[in-house]
Design a protein around this motif. Structure first.
Motif, PDB file in Angstrom:
ATOM      1  N   MET A  68       0.834  -1.195   0.000  1.00  0.00           N
ATOM      2  CA  MET A  68       0.000   0.000   0.000  1.00  0.00           C
ATOM      3  C   MET A  68       0.877   1.256   0.000  1.00  0.00           C
ATOM      4  O   MET A  68       0.617   2.220  -0.723  1.00  0.00           O
ATOM      5  N   LEU A  69       1.956   1.219   0.783  1.00  0.00           N
ATOM      6  CA  LEU A  69       2.912   2.325   0.818  1.00  0.00           C
ATOM      7  C   LEU A  69       3.606   2.483  -0.529  1.00  0.00           C
ATOM      8  O   LEU A  69       3.765   3.606  -1.032  1.00  0.00           O
ATOM      9  N   TYR A  70       4.010   1.363  -1.109  1.00  0.00           N
ATOM     10  CA  TYR A  70       4.679   1.373  -2.424  1.00  0.00           C
ATOM     11  C   TYR A  70       3.780   2.022  -3.482  1.00  0.00           C
ATOM     12  O   TYR A  70       4.233   2.876  -4.263  1.00  0.00           O
ATOM     13  N   ARG A  71       2.507   1.645  -3.502  1.00  0.00           N
ATOM     14  CA  ARG A  71       1.578   2.205  -4.488  1.00  0.00           C
ATOM     15  C   ARG A  71       1.424   3.714  -4.302  1.00  0.00           C
ATOM     16  O   ARG A  71       1.357   4.472  -5.272  1.00  0.00           O
ATOM     17  N   TYR A  72       1.377   4.154  -3.044  1.00  0.00           N
ATOM     18  CA  TYR A  72       1.258   5.593  -2.785  1.00  0.00           C
ATOM     19  C   TYR A  72       2.511   6.325  -3.283  1.00  0.00           C
ATOM     20  O   TYR A  72       2.410   7.375  -3.923  1.00  0.00           O
ATOM     21  N   ILE A  73       3.671   5.768  -2.987  1.00  0.00           N
ATOM     22  CA  ILE A  73       4.931   6.407  -3.410  1.00  0.00           C
ATOM     23  C   ILE A  73       5.014   6.505  -4.930  1.00  0.00           C
ATOM     24  O   ILE A  73       5.420   7.529  -5.483  1.00  0.00           O
TER      25      ILE A  73
ATOM     26  N   VAL B 206       6.657  12.926  -2.397  1.00  0.00           N
ATOM     27  CA  VAL B 206       7.263  12.144  -1.321  1.00  0.00           C
ATOM     28  C   VAL B 206       8.685  12.604  -1.015  1.00  0.00           C
ATOM     29  O   VAL B 206       9.107  12.635   0.150  1.00  0.00           O
ATOM     30  N   VAL B 207       9.442  13.007  -2.055  1.00  0.00           N
ATOM     31  CA  VAL B 207      10.846  13.409  -1.836  1.00  0.00           C
ATOM     32  C   VAL B 207      10.960  14.636  -0.927  1.00  0.00           C
ATOM     33  O   VAL B 207      12.045  14.928  -0.402  1.00  0.00           O
ATOM     34  N   TYR B 208       9.866  15.349  -0.732  1.00  0.00           N
ATOM     35  CA  TYR B 208       9.883  16.536   0.137  1.00  0.00           C
ATOM     36  C   TYR B 208       9.115  16.325   1.449  1.00  0.00           C
ATOM     37  O   TYR B 208       9.022  17.228   2.277  1.00  0.00           O
ATOM     38  N   MET B 209       8.574  15.136   1.664  1.00  0.00           N
ATOM     39  CA  MET B 209       7.775  14.867   2.866  1.00  0.00           C
ATOM     40  C   MET B 209       8.637  14.413   4.030  1.00  0.00           C
ATOM     41  O   MET B 209       9.630  13.698   3.852  1.00  0.00           O
TER      42      MET B 209
ATOM     43  N   GLU C 140       4.630  12.842   7.787  1.00  0.00           N
ATOM     44  CA  GLU C 140       3.690  13.289   6.750  1.00  0.00           C
ATOM     45  C   GLU C 140       3.369  12.138   5.797  1.00  0.00           C
ATOM     46  O   GLU C 140       2.204  11.926   5.435  1.00  0.00           O
ATOM     47  N   LEU C 141       4.391  11.392   5.421  1.00  0.00           N
ATOM     48  CA  LEU C 141       4.166  10.246   4.536  1.00  0.00           C
ATOM     49  C   LEU C 141       3.308   9.187   5.226  1.00  0.00           C
ATOM     50  O   LEU C 141       2.405   8.599   4.612  1.00  0.00           O
ATOM     51  N   ALA C 142       3.578   8.946   6.493  1.00  0.00           N
ATOM     52  CA  ALA C 142       2.801   7.954   7.243  1.00  0.00           C
ATOM     53  C   ALA C 142       1.328   8.335   7.286  1.00  0.00           C
ATOM     54  O   ALA C 142       0.441   7.482   7.087  1.00  0.00           O
ATOM     55  N   ASP C 143       1.048   9.610   7.516  1.00  0.00           N
ATOM     56  CA  ASP C 143      -0.342  10.076   7.568  1.00  0.00           C
ATOM     57  C   ASP C 143      -1.016   9.973   6.200  1.00  0.00           C
ATOM     58  O   ASP C 143      -2.167   9.528   6.088  1.00  0.00           O
ATOM     59  N   GLU C 144      -0.302  10.381   5.170  1.00  0.00           N
ATOM     60  CA  GLU C 144      -0.878  10.377   3.822  1.00  0.00           C
ATOM     61  C   GLU C 144      -1.100   8.958   3.294  1.00  0.00           C
ATOM     62  O   GLU C 144      -2.089   8.683   2.608  1.00  0.00           O
TER      63      GLU C 144
ATOM     64  N   VAL D 279      -0.106   4.486   6.944  1.00  0.00           N
ATOM     65  CA  VAL D 279       0.720   3.421   7.520  1.00  0.00           C
ATOM     66  C   VAL D 279       1.497   4.026   8.680  1.00  0.00           C
ATOM     67  O   VAL D 279       1.525   5.247   8.869  1.00  0.00           O
ATOM     68  N   SER D 280       2.170   3.181   9.434  1.00  0.00           N
ATOM     69  CA  SER D 280       2.974   3.669  10.555  1.00  0.00           C
ATOM     70  C   SER D 280       4.383   4.030  10.092  1.00  0.00           C
ATOM     71  O   SER D 280       4.844   3.601   9.026  1.00  0.00           O
ATOM     72  N   THR D 281       5.078   4.832  10.911  1.00  0.00           N
ATOM     73  CA  THR D 281       6.474   5.161  10.587  1.00  0.00           C
ATOM     74  C   THR D 281       7.341   3.896  10.635  1.00  0.00           C
ATOM     75  O   THR D 281       8.331   3.791   9.900  1.00  0.00           O
ATOM     76  N   THR D 282       6.949   2.948  11.463  1.00  0.00           N
ATOM     77  CA  THR D 282       7.679   1.674  11.525  1.00  0.00           C
ATOM     78  C   THR D 282       7.604   0.932  10.192  1.00  0.00           C
ATOM     79  O   THR D 282       8.593   0.359   9.717  1.00  0.00           O
ATOM     80  N   THR D 283       6.411   0.951   9.587  1.00  0.00           N
ATOM     81  CA  THR D 283       6.239   0.319   8.262  1.00  0.00           C
ATOM     82  C   THR D 283       7.129   1.005   7.229  1.00  0.00           C
ATOM     83  O   THR D 283       7.756   0.343   6.383  1.00  0.00           O
TER      84      THR D 283
END
Length: 245
Positions: free
Chosen positions: A16-21, A28-31, A35-39, A42-46
């Motif tokens: 799911m994270l991969y698809r978002y990226i 993403v390169v500026y997040m 911010e990425l976790a919220d968008e 997913v968790s920051t751990t993921t």
């Protein structure tokens, strides 16, 4: 950056994270990681686990590699303007080209067989050329398989027209070398006259356009080759009509 093995190793959350990226790489390169976790929901751990799987020590390194990946893809974009084609047609007012096209027509008229040889995209053009020539009344064959059975005796006194952008295709060179021993006339249509196929041919027609590649794929325009094929066919047809008048 994201090869088959890496994608296969991702779990559902990481996918799911991969698809978002992939959909939002420029953002993403500026997040920040939060911010990425919220968008991406997913968790920051993921995210950190995902970074490890794509061979990055942490999120900061991942953003650097992602930015380089984007820049590399940008640099691979191809030129889609028409300047290359326009330049080719401007060069057509050339007495040397006219002489070669007329010479080739005479060779084809005198030959027992006409055979086009090429592989890949050039092989597709060989098929088109054989059909085009046959449509105007001069039966022609084509070989687009580099492993085509090699009974070269049946090609004796034929005219072989080899089509190749690079002029360095090993299997075509091998075919030509064997066919030359059977008194076949070898004509080549290549992008440059400074190539092996041109040098071992009895007649070479070169068109000189800018080479274009994507990775290992050659995507150089084939419009000049189509023009040469159709021009030869039409001239040949007219020569046959003139000889019957």
């Amino acid at each position: 950056m994201f090869n088959y093995e890496i994608i296969q190793s991702l779990n559902d959350l990481e996918l799911m994270l991969y698809r978002y990226i992939m959909k939002n790489a420029d953002k993403v390169v500026y997040m920040r990681i939060r911010e990425l976790a919220d968008e991406a929901h997913v968790s920051t751990t993921t995210i950190l686990r995902f970074c490890k799987k794509v061979d990055c020590e942490g999120y900061s390194e991942f953003k650097i590699k992602l930015k380089m990946h984007i820049q590399k893809n940008e640099s691979n974009k191809i030129n889609d303007d028409t300047s290359i084609i326009i330049d080719f047609f401007k060069k057509l007012d050339n007495s040397e080209l006219e002489k070669k096209l007329n010479t080739l027509c005479d060779l084809i008229k005198a030959a027992n067989n006409v055979i086009f040889i090429g592989t890949g995209t050039s092989g597709i053009l060989c098929k088109y050329a054989a059909r085009y020539f046959s449509s105007i009344g001069r039966f022609a064959m084509y070989i687009d398989d580099p492993y085509f059975p090699r009974n070269y005796k049946m090609y004796e006194d034929s005219i072989i027209i080899a089509i190749s952008v690079s002029g360095e295709t090993a299997t075509v060179i091998d075919h030509i070398s064997n066919l030359k021993r059977e008194n076949s006339t070898i004509v080549s249509i290549t992008n440059s006259e400074n190539c092996t196929i041109a040098k071992i041919s009895d007649l070479n027609i070169s068109y000189y356009v800018q080479r274009e590649r994507i990775g290992i794929s050659d995507i150089t325009t084939q419009i000049p080759v189509l023009y040469i094929i159709e021009s030869i066919g039409k001239r040949l047809h007219n020569k046959v009509i003139d000889s019957h008048m």
